[in-house]
Design a protein around this motif. Sequence first.
Motif, PDB file in Angstrom:
ATOM      1  N   LEU A  46      -6.815  -1.710   6.670  1.00 33.00           N
ATOM      2  CA  LEU A  46      -5.809  -1.973   5.645  1.00 33.00           C
ATOM      3  C   LEU A  46      -6.469  -2.515   4.383  1.00 33.00           C
ATOM      4  O   LEU A  46      -6.062  -2.187   3.266  1.00 33.00           O
ATOM      5  CB  LEU A  46      -4.762  -2.949   6.180  1.00 33.00           C
ATOM      6  CG  LEU A  46      -4.098  -2.546   7.507  1.00 33.00           C
ATOM      7  CD1 LEU A  46      -3.099  -3.606   7.943  1.00 33.00           C
ATOM      8  CD2 LEU A  46      -3.432  -1.183   7.385  1.00 33.00           C
ATOM      9  N   ASP A  47      -7.497  -3.357   4.543  1.00 34.06           N
ATOM     10  CA  ASP A  47      -8.265  -3.837   3.383  1.00 34.06           C
ATOM     11  C   ASP A  47      -8.972  -2.682   2.688  1.00 34.06           C
ATOM     12  O   ASP A  47      -8.999  -2.609   1.453  1.00 34.06           O
ATOM     13  CB  ASP A  47      -9.304  -4.869   3.831  1.00 34.06           C
ATOM     14  CG  ASP A  47      -8.696  -6.180   4.263  1.00 34.06           C
ATOM     15  OD1 ASP A  47      -8.448  -7.027   3.398  1.00 34.06           O
ATOM     16  OD2 ASP A  47      -8.451  -6.338   5.467  1.00 34.06           O
ATOM     17  N   ALA A  48      -9.577  -1.785   3.468  1.00 32.17           N
ATOM     18  CA  ALA A  48     -10.292  -0.654   2.877  1.00 32.17           C
ATOM     19  C   ALA A  48      -9.351   0.221   2.068  1.00 32.17           C
ATOM     20  O   ALA A  48      -9.679   0.666   0.959  1.00 32.17           O
ATOM     21  CB  ALA A  48     -10.968   0.164   3.976  1.00 32.17           C
ATOM     22  N   HIS A  49      -8.155   0.474   2.612  1.00 34.28           N
ATOM     23  CA  HIS A  49      -7.177   1.331   1.927  1.00 34.28           C
ATOM     24  C   HIS A  49      -6.667   0.666   0.652  1.00 34.28           C
ATOM     25  O   HIS A  49      -6.662   1.282  -0.425  1.00 34.28           O
ATOM     26  CB  HIS A  49      -6.020   1.632   2.872  1.00 34.28           C
ATOM     27  CG  HIS A  49      -5.133   2.736   2.407  1.00 34.28           C
ATOM     28  ND1 HIS A  49      -5.550   4.046   2.319  1.00 34.28           N
ATOM     29  CD2 HIS A  49      -3.834   2.733   1.980  1.00 34.28           C
ATOM     30  CE1 HIS A  49      -4.562   4.807   1.869  1.00 34.28           C
ATOM     31  NE2 HIS A  49      -3.512   4.037   1.654  1.00 34.28           N
ATOM     32  N   ILE A 109       0.847  -1.190   0.000  1.00 35.82           N
ATOM     33  CA  ILE A 109       0.000   0.000   0.000  1.00 35.82           C
ATOM     34  C   ILE A 109       0.884   1.242   0.000  1.00 35.82           C
ATOM     35  O   ILE A 109       2.075   1.166   0.278  1.00 35.82           O
ATOM     36  CB  ILE A 109      -0.949   0.029   1.214  1.00 35.82           C
ATOM     37  CG1 ILE A 109      -0.142   0.078   2.524  1.00 35.82           C
ATOM     38  CG2 ILE A 109      -1.898  -1.163   1.198  1.00 35.82           C
ATOM     39  CD1 ILE A 109      -1.008   0.263   3.764  1.00 35.82           C
ATOM     40  N   GLN A 110       0.294   2.381  -0.324  1.00 34.75           N
ATOM     41  CA  GLN A 110       0.993   3.660  -0.267  1.00 34.75           C
ATOM     42  C   GLN A 110       0.551   4.410   0.987  1.00 34.75           C
ATOM     43  O   GLN A 110      -0.651   4.531   1.264  1.00 34.75           O
ATOM     44  CB  GLN A 110       0.698   4.497  -1.508  1.00 34.75           C
ATOM     45  CG  GLN A 110       1.202   3.889  -2.804  1.00 34.75           C
ATOM     46  CD  GLN A 110       2.709   3.836  -2.881  1.00 34.75           C
ATOM     47  OE1 GLN A 110       3.395   4.732  -2.384  1.00 34.75           O
ATOM     48  NE2 GLN A 110       3.230   2.791  -3.499  1.00 34.75           N
ATOM     49  N   LYS A 155     -12.119   8.904  -0.143  1.00 31.56           N
ATOM     50  CA  LYS A 155     -12.035   8.854   1.314  1.00 31.56           C
ATOM     51  C   LYS A 155     -12.833   7.670   1.839  1.00 31.56           C
ATOM     52  O   LYS A 155     -13.976   7.464   1.417  1.00 31.56           O
ATOM     53  CB  LYS A 155     -12.579  10.150   1.928  1.00 31.56           C
ATOM     54  CG  LYS A 155     -11.841  11.416   1.527  1.00 31.56           C
ATOM     55  CD  LYS A 155     -12.478  12.636   2.190  1.00 31.56           C
ATOM     56  CE  LYS A 155     -11.796  13.930   1.773  1.00 31.56           C
ATOM     57  NZ  LYS A 155     -12.421  15.108   2.422  1.00 31.56           N
ATOM     58  N   SER A 156     -12.232   6.921   2.749  1.00 31.56           N
ATOM     59  CA  SER A 156     -12.905   5.786   3.378  1.00 31.56           C
ATOM     60  C   SER A 156     -12.911   5.989   4.887  1.00 31.56           C
ATOM     61  O   SER A 156     -11.896   6.391   5.473  1.00 31.56           O
ATOM     62  CB  SER A 156     -12.192   4.477   3.041  1.00 31.56           C
ATOM     63  OG  SER A 156     -12.180   4.244   1.651  1.00 31.56           O
ATOM     64  N   TYR A 157     -14.041   5.697   5.519  1.00 28.92           N
ATOM     65  CA  TYR A 157     -14.180   5.800   6.971  1.00 28.92           C
ATOM     66  C   TYR A 157     -14.517   4.421   7.533  1.00 28.92           C
ATOM     67  O   TYR A 157     -15.555   3.836   7.202  1.00 28.92           O
ATOM     68  CB  TYR A 157     -15.267   6.812   7.334  1.00 28.92           C
ATOM     69  CG  TYR A 157     -14.851   8.235   7.067  1.00 28.92           C
ATOM     70  CD1 TYR A 157     -14.333   9.025   8.086  1.00 28.92           C
ATOM     71  CD2 TYR A 157     -14.948   8.775   5.791  1.00 28.92           C
ATOM     72  CE1 TYR A 157     -13.929  10.338   7.837  1.00 28.92           C
ATOM     73  CE2 TYR A 157     -14.547  10.076   5.531  1.00 28.92           C
ATOM     74  CZ  TYR A 157     -14.042  10.853   6.568  1.00 28.92           C
ATOM     75  OH  TYR A 157     -13.633  12.138   6.316  1.00 28.92           O
ATOM     76  N   VAL A 158     -13.616   3.906   8.375  1.00 26.65           N
ATOM     77  CA  VAL A 158     -13.745   2.575   8.966  1.00 26.65           C
ATOM     78  C   VAL A 158     -14.184   2.722  10.420  1.00 26.65           C
ATOM     79  O   VAL A 158     -13.914   3.741  11.065  1.00 26.65           O
ATOM     80  CB  VAL A 158     -12.404   1.820   8.853  1.00 26.65           C
ATOM     81  CG1 VAL A 158     -12.491   0.425   9.444  1.00 26.65           C
ATOM     82  CG2 VAL A 158     -11.975   1.752   7.389  1.00 26.65           C
ATOM     83  N   HIS A 159     -14.860   1.677  10.950  1.00 21.33           N
ATOM     84  CA  HIS A 159     -15.395   1.685  12.319  1.00 21.33           C
ATOM     85  C   HIS A 159     -16.513   2.717  12.473  1.00 21.33           C
ATOM     86  O   HIS A 159     -16.639   3.367  13.508  1.00 21.33           O
ATOM     87  CB  HIS A 159     -14.304   1.964  13.359  1.00 21.33           C
ATOM     88  CG  HIS A 159     -13.203   0.953  13.386  1.00 21.33           C
ATOM     89  ND1 HIS A 159     -13.405  -0.393  13.197  1.00 21.33           N
ATOM     90  CD2 HIS A 159     -11.867   1.102  13.606  1.00 21.33           C
ATOM     91  CE1 HIS A 159     -12.247  -1.031  13.296  1.00 21.33           C
ATOM     92  NE2 HIS A 159     -11.293  -0.146  13.525  1.00 21.33           N
ATOM     93  N   LEU A 170      -2.542   6.300   6.615  1.00 17.10           N
ATOM     94  CA  LEU A 170      -3.075   5.681   5.406  1.00 17.10           C
ATOM     95  C   LEU A 170      -3.514   6.764   4.421  1.00 17.10           C
ATOM     96  O   LEU A 170      -4.699   7.032   4.231  1.00 17.10           O
ATOM     97  CB  LEU A 170      -4.242   4.750   5.761  1.00 17.10           C
ATOM     98  CG  LEU A 170      -3.882   3.579   6.673  1.00 17.10           C
ATOM     99  CD1 LEU A 170      -5.134   2.747   6.994  1.00 17.10           C
ATOM    100  CD2 LEU A 170      -2.808   2.686   6.043  1.00 17.10           C
ATOM    101  N   LEU A 171      -2.545   7.389   3.790  1.00 21.05           N
ATOM    102  CA  LEU A 171      -2.764   8.437   2.799  1.00 21.05           C
ATOM    103  C   LEU A 171      -1.877   8.174   1.593  1.00 21.05           C
ATOM    104  O   LEU A 171      -0.656   8.177   1.692  1.00 21.05           O
ATOM    105  CB  LEU A 171      -2.455   9.811   3.390  1.00 21.05           C
ATOM    106  CG  LEU A 171      -2.461  11.003   2.403  1.00 21.05           C
ATOM    107  CD1 LEU A 171      -3.795  11.104   1.683  1.00 21.05           C
ATOM    108  CD2 LEU A 171      -2.154  12.297   3.131  1.00 21.05           C
TER     109      LEU A 171
END
Length: 925
Positions: free
Chosen positions: A325-328, A267-268, A355-359, A278-279
């Motif tokens: 990490l999966d979402a990113h 990932i980057q 943009k992803s928001y987890v939890h 995570l950007l």
Amino acid sequence: MKRKLPKIITAAFVLSFSVSAFAQVTDKQVKQKSVSENGQPSLITFNELSSYKGSDYQRVFKEQLGLKDTQSFQKVRTESDKQGYTHEKFQLYEQGIKVEFANYTLHSKDGKVVSMNGEYYNIENVKLSPSLSADQAFNKALQYTHASEYLWEKPLDAAELGYAKPKGELVLLPNMEQQGEKRAGDNIRLAYKFDIYATKPLSRGDLYIDAETGKALFYNATIKHLHDNVHAKKASAGSAVKNETALAKKAIVAANAETRYSGTQTIQTSLSGSSYILLDGTRGNGIQTYNSARTATYPTTNFTDADNNWTAAEYNNTNKDNGALDAHWGAEMTYDYWSAVHGRNSYDDAGAKIKSYVHYNLIAAGYSSNNNAFWNGSVMTYGDGSGTGGFDILTSLDVAGHEIGHAVCTYTANLAYQKESGAMNEAFSDIWAACIEYRAAPTKSTWLVGEDIERRSGHIALRSMSNPKAEGQPDTYGGTNWISVSCTPTSSNDYCGVHTNSGVFNHWFYILSVGKTGTNDIGSSYSVTGIGIDKAAKIAFRLEDVYLTSNSTFANARTSGIQSAIDLYGAGSAEVIATTNAFYAIGVGAAYSGSTDTTPPSAPTGLAASGTTGTTTNLSWTASTDNAAVTGYDIYQGTAFKGSSTTTTYTVTGLTPSTAYTFSVKAKDAAGNVSASSSSVNVTTTATSVTYCTSQGSSAADERIGKVVFGTINNTSTATTGYENFTSISTNAARGTAYTITITPTWTSTIYNEGYAVFIDYNQDGDFSDSGETVWTKTASKTTPVTGTITIPSTATLGTTRIRVSMKYNSVPTACEGFSYGQVEDYTINITASGTLDQEVVAGLIETTGTEKFALYPNPAETELNVSIEEADGYSYKIINTLGQQLGSGKIAGNAVDVSKLSTGIYLIELTSGDKKIVKKFAKK
């Protein structure tokens, strides 16, 4: 996506045409006309006699739609594609007021309109003065919504999502209660349109309020959920660490991430202060994954790691943090799919940040459980799931691809979220989820949706595209499990079954990809030969991007899906047959029926060559005639097939300098009849090719060219070197014609001033120093994108030449300089006299010293090249590019040769066995 919420409005209606009838054609220019239930044309195709040009759009609309003097179409978008088509989308206005859903698109090729499609409404006696003010209508909207909390009351979240309290847009809305009825006119109502974002209970959608009575006329849901909610216990809250999100220059780095569902992936990430977040700043305008920390909010809270090694030991915890990490990674793979396969820069094709928001805590937002994920019109939102009896954290690769697919739909077909259009909206998201999973993680179950997160007893996944009935969906239109669309769409009935009926369209894509033989629920026996997921995806995306409109139905999709296959692969092709029969297999329309026409077209005449260079020549001829219609021409080099054209011109490329060639042309029609050959034309290529000066930026890490559009060139690049050779990408340009060039810059973080220049070697002498060859410049600015106009002079030499596009930090570049920051890209332009858009070369010349029977197919190839030859096991092969460099080798042992990693262009395959040698050119798509 579907959700269980308190009912928002008591009456909501949606257009849902159930048939697509064919009108009697009396216009000699029209080949075929399909009409909707209100009697208005939904798709018109034109024949060779048509005189319509792309610039004649007002005339086209008046003559074909009966556009009234009080109405006007305003252009909202223009796109070009690799097939040489230009698509111009228009919005209808009545006396200056927008008519909702009334969009029409003109499709042109070689400057002529070849088809048009969209939604049009018969507007009569419409009231254009509202009785209610916008504020009064807004209060009515709040009464219908019945929410206790709205996003505009949370200014931090609203700012993060780019949302503002709606002021109300005055529009004309077709009366949805008439949908499904044959009618002579459309009852149009003046309405206020409000984007209502409620946060408790959560909902977002466009709500239309009658501007005279205050009645809620229509609700179009924006929030798209993955599935029906499942009841679950409330999860415990987790902790979060707040960090700055400002990205330092050159702080983007690659990292290993041990994901929850897809193993260790690259990932980057970015360095923020002393920690990594995570950007990803390498894709579009960025991909960032945030932590909602078990709240129903959208904070700028990051997941962090000290050493940038995101391990299971750290993140596979009771809080399920490894799901982030999966979402990113899933967002990155989704971006890469759209970029690499469809040439699209993020979901909006303009580099939008993902943009992803987890939890995210759905229970706190008024839901029964956290077993869901959704696209809210601005960002991705993931619930944690409930585990056993429900789902694990909903961040798997196919869920990410599915949800971002809804964003793609918004910027393409914008399918209304109810009834048949809503079912296709859901199905397209599943289709793209399957394609993304197939490309990024081929060992996963491509045709299952949500298998990684499934934790319910008796279920293997949320949905099955190969066997929809296994998870309670229909596989046939109107068959078992089909939900009637003769209902009032609300959230409580899944807007008339959008998540259920999507199984039918899912199954269409599966059958088109892999093939199937059987009998459907309405008793139709079928046998479909699959064309592969790659070709099926191209047809599906052209259908969604080019032809479907907001209220399209399955019948509309069949008509336009077949047209998409014709555009891409030609009338009567295997792909058209498969597309037609796949729709028949799901109960939509008839099976493919070939024509009984046996009369071939006349032979082409007047074949001539012009603008010959060391590697190319331009062929032109006089059109053939046919008892029905000529659909295209096949070009031959000697006796070998060279390529095809739908016009009376063709540019031959890949020739050898100082070499004599002979060319001829044959015409063909829709029934597959082929004419006699034209007379031959002899061509000798020139002796040498030219060499151009070098120009490049020393660093393109912080600023580079993201996209170039010129003619049919529509190239998105993610490369970060200072020079990019895209001369394999070309466009035709006619003398005396003006063309628009659009250059979109990409910045890693900070936005800089950029200067631009474009150069064309008009006289083909190998430099850009002659008068007029600096064709466009723009002084340094932060504008994005930048556009200009380039007119091809009448003195330009016919044939192919080079166009150079240069972007330089803070000043205008020259043609042959090296500079510190920025990028240079070279493309190919073919100067023509007529402005026709010619086809690329698709096959080559065979040269052999042996006598064996030999075949090479498909040519052009996409991923695999098959070699058929006697005693194949005795041959070895080499792949050689046009520079003579060997790019691959191996043994011919009955298996196809893998060419998937080759760039688009022309190559040689050399086969040897003892003293026997066969050399043949092939094209890589």
